[in-house]
Design a protein around this motif. Sequence first.
Motif, short mmCIF file in Angstrom:
data_model
loop_
_atom_site.label_atom_id
_atom_site.label_comp_id
_atom_site.label_asym_id
_atom_site.label_seq_id
_atom_site.Cartn_x
_atom_site.Cartn_y
_atom_site.Cartn_z
N LEU A 337 53.42 33.00 17.03
CA LEU A 337 53.51 32.66 15.63
C LEU A 337 54.68 33.47 15.12
O LEU A 337 55.71 33.21 14.44
CB LEU A 337 52.57 32.48 14.70
N ILE A 338 54.39 34.97 15.47
CA ILE A 338 55.43 35.79 14.55
C ILE A 338 56.43 36.64 15.59
O ILE A 338 57.02 37.31 15.04
CB ILE A 338 54.47 36.91 14.04
N PHE A 339 56.39 36.41 16.89
CA PHE A 339 57.29 37.11 17.84
C PHE A 339 58.67 37.00 17.61
O PHE A 339 59.40 37.70 17.27
CB PHE A 339 56.93 36.79 19.02
N PRO A 340 59.12 35.63 17.46
CA PRO A 340 60.59 35.38 17.29
C PRO A 340 61.07 35.84 15.78
O PRO A 340 61.85 36.42 15.66
CB PRO A 340 60.66 33.90 16.99
N SER A 341 60.25 35.70 14.70
CA SER A 341 60.81 36.20 13.27
C SER A 341 60.66 37.75 13.32
O SER A 341 61.54 38.28 12.88
CB SER A 341 59.75 35.87 12.29
N LEU A 342 59.77 38.49 14.08
CA LEU A 342 59.77 39.85 14.11
C LEU A 342 60.73 40.60 14.93
O LEU A 342 61.67 41.47 14.42
CB LEU A 342 58.36 40.17 14.88
N TYR A 343 61.44 39.79 15.73
CA TYR A 343 62.37 40.04 16.55
C TYR A 343 63.69 40.07 15.80
O TYR A 343 64.55 40.75 15.63
CB TYR A 343 62.54 39.23 17.87
N VAL A 344 63.75 38.79 15.09
CA VAL A 344 64.96 38.64 14.17
C VAL A 344 65.19 39.70 13.16
O VAL A 344 65.99 40.49 12.82
CB VAL A 344 65.05 37.27 13.43
N ALA A 345 63.77 40.11 12.39
CA ALA A 345 63.78 41.01 11.53
C ALA A 345 63.99 42.53 11.86
O ALA A 345 64.97 43.15 11.33
CB ALA A 345 62.60 41.28 10.82
N ASN A 350 66.17 46.22 10.40
CA ASN A 350 65.63 47.65 10.83
C ASN A 350 65.77 47.75 12.32
O ASN A 350 64.76 48.02 12.76
CB ASN A 350 64.15 47.31 10.47
N PRO A 351 66.94 48.09 12.90
CA PRO A 351 67.21 48.39 13.95
C PRO A 351 66.65 50.00 14.55
O PRO A 351 66.43 50.42 15.50
CB PRO A 351 68.91 48.12 14.27
N GLU A 352 66.58 50.91 13.17
CA GLU A 352 65.99 51.99 13.58
C GLU A 352 64.63 52.31 14.04
O GLU A 352 64.05 53.27 14.65
CB GLU A 352 66.08 52.96 12.07
N LEU A 353 63.82 51.05 13.89
CA LEU A 353 62.46 50.86 14.50
C LEU A 353 62.37 50.74 15.72
O LEU A 353 61.11 50.84 16.39
CB LEU A 353 61.55 49.95 13.65
N ILE A 354 63.33 50.53 16.29
CA ILE A 354 63.37 50.16 17.92
C ILE A 354 63.75 51.29 18.70
O ILE A 354 64.69 52.22 18.21
CB ILE A 354 64.50 49.08 18.32
N PRO A 355 63.21 51.82 19.66
CA PRO A 355 63.43 52.90 20.51
C PRO A 355 65.08 53.16 21.02
O PRO A 355 65.54 52.05 21.13
CB PRO A 355 62.63 52.86 21.74
N GLU A 357 66.95 53.51 23.54
CA GLU A 357 67.12 53.22 24.92
C GLU A 357 67.13 51.65 24.99
O GLU A 357 67.95 51.01 25.25
CB GLU A 357 66.32 53.54 25.93
N PHE A 358 65.97 51.23 24.43
CA PHE A 358 65.82 49.61 23.95
C PHE A 358 66.80 49.30 23.23
O PHE A 358 67.37 47.97 23.30
CB PHE A 358 64.58 49.28 23.67
N ALA A 359 67.21 49.92 22.20
CA ALA A 359 68.38 49.38 21.20
C ALA A 359 69.76 49.20 21.86
O ALA A 359 70.67 48.41 21.48
CB ALA A 359 68.34 50.28 19.93
N VAL A 360 69.88 50.12 22.67
CA VAL A 360 71.20 50.17 23.41
C VAL A 360 71.27 49.15 24.34
O VAL A 360 72.34 48.46 24.31
CB VAL A 360 71.57 51.43 24.41
N ALA A 361 70.32 48.70 25.02
CA ALA A 361 70.27 47.86 26.00
C ALA A 361 70.20 46.31 25.26
O ALA A 361 70.98 45.37 25.66
CB ALA A 361 68.94 47.71 26.64
N VAL A 362 69.57 46.39 24.04
CA VAL A 362 69.56 44.90 23.20
C VAL A 362 71.21 44.56 22.76
O VAL A 362 71.66 43.60 22.73
CB VAL A 362 68.71 45.06 22.12
N ALA A 363 71.88 45.84 22.33
CA ALA A 363 73.34 45.98 21.71
C ALA A 363 74.30 45.65 22.81
O ALA A 363 75.05 44.81 22.68
CB ALA A 363 73.54 47.16 21.30
N GLY A 364 73.98 45.98 23.98
CA GLY A 364 74.75 45.59 25.12
C GLY A 364 74.54 44.32 25.62
O GLY A 364 75.73 43.53 26.17
N GLY A 365 73.41 43.49 25.34
CA GLY A 365 73.24 42.23 25.85
C GLY A 365 73.97 41.23 24.89
O GLY A 365 74.17 40.11 25.12
N ARG A 366 73.84 41.62 23.53
CA ARG A 366 74.27 40.64 22.35
C ARG A 366 75.85 40.80 22.23
O ARG A 366 76.48 40.22 21.29
CB ARG A 366 73.70 41.15 21.27
#
Length: 571
Positions: A337-345, A350-355, A357-366
């Motif tokens: 129910l909440i996983f897609p909306s939590l990912y978008v938020a 609030n990208p500062e809530l993401i670790p 290393e993970f934020a860098v990987a997500v930014a590279g993929g996007r």
Amino acid sequence: MTIWQWYRRRRSLGSPSQQPPKIPRKETPAHQFLEKNEDAKISRRLDETLDFVQNILGDNDDFIMRRFCICDEHPAAALYFADLIDKQHLNDHILKPLMLTTLRDNPRSDNRSMKDYLLNETLYSCEGRTETELDEIIQAIVEGKTVILVDGLVDAFVFSTRQVDKRSITQPETEQVIRGAREGFIEILGTNLALLRYRLPTPDLRIKTIRIGRITKSKVALCYINGVVNPALVEEVFRRLSLIDIDGVLDAGYLEQFIEDNHISPFPQIQNTERPDKAVANLLEGRVILLVDGSPFALILPTVFSQFYQTVEDYSERYLLVSFIRLSRLVALVFSLIFPSLYVALISFNPELIPTEFAVAVAGGRAGVPFPSVIEVLIMEISMEVLREATLRLPQQVGGALSIVGVLVVGQAAVAAGFISPITVVIIALTTIGSFATPAYNAALALRLLRFPLVILSGIFGLYGVMIGLILIANHMLSLRSFGVPYLSPIVPGNFQGMKDTLARLPLWSMPKRPALLHTPNDTRLSKLTKEMSDIPANNTLDPLKVGDRRNVTYGASSPDNSDSSRDHTD
């Protein structure tokens, strides 16, 4: 003699006032004409009744009107649909005994004696009754029964000769279990009621039938256990059913949409099942079961939300394992129910809530993706819904290949083309897998629908939007009721005994009471002695510390010689 007495006498003797009304051919539909003349009676003159039936059913090529004589002189007729009856049963047990009857067998000539003689001494069919209403005669014929009319009698003989090909009893495809029964309901109502009777051999099982539908007149069976169910619940269910006025009821889902409390809620307030064992388990708890002729699904009411992530298998296995599986099922439900909306938020606000290393990987993929995360997730969600629906509607041989092609080829091509980021594909895949873990299809469908407004709210307000959406959903669920029972019972309002079988399942011996939310007159389902026996330590009869070494044990009442020989053989 008064005029009223003269009128009643003329009517009983078959005067013109007793004759069946004439139906205007090809002007008024037959069901509407029968509704207007529901009090019409059978005439003593056979030809008048046959003309009435012929005007209504005579345009059908499979309608048979078989004339013959009984007792050497009384004209009679058998009315039936050839494709709906068992012809062998009709010939051997109804027509043959009637046609072989002579005047010597029945010396009495009055009409009442003739009726009793034919029904009780001549006919061999076990399911026979008499009927005087013309609309009941027509209804019996179209249901596959055989009607026998005799000249001079105002009663028709109705026999159950229906024979329709049906599928065999197999395992339900929508509710498969590893450990449990392998039988499911089918479309024939009589077979489904027999499955309930087979599992509940008690005189307290009550089955009440009602016909719903102006044209189909579908038979609906209301099942409950007398002394266990709350009588007010049975009366309320019957009241809601009696208010339904529709042309036809083709499935149990028709009834569900009419009798549920909230018609605009995405959450189902009535549970359906194809499993007789699940229906019996709910009957034993004090619920009501509805079965419709022609539908393989049974409706369970009232229903609370916790029932939609529980299965029959939860009560067949040990409680520790079942509790773990049930909790994982509930986590998957919330996850989907909440996983897609939590990912978008998190990505958008609030990208500062993401670790890091993970934020860098997500930014590279996007990098290079032309759409914002909310549009990206909505596109993937819509694509998965279309793919799921296409897989469901296609033939089974093609559906499996389509799911593999859609998930692997199309997903990989979208990532390679730069339309979708890899992390979004992973998020949507995990969400879809989580939705498959919900046992009830209609509950999973409600969660799939609610994902879209949650994603939109998260794309506008971030984490605040997610919390607003969840609060609105929780508030809506708190307002729902199913036949007066709060939808989130026994959590809200709280009940400790009911919570033993909600998030986790405690041992069966620890739940001696039926659900308090049903207000059953007899709330005890486990005797006190059985509960006390669960606390008695087991007697380990074969414990070596108690019975000695295996080589020194003698089995049965064997002689010393036999025990010595066995000891020597063991040594």
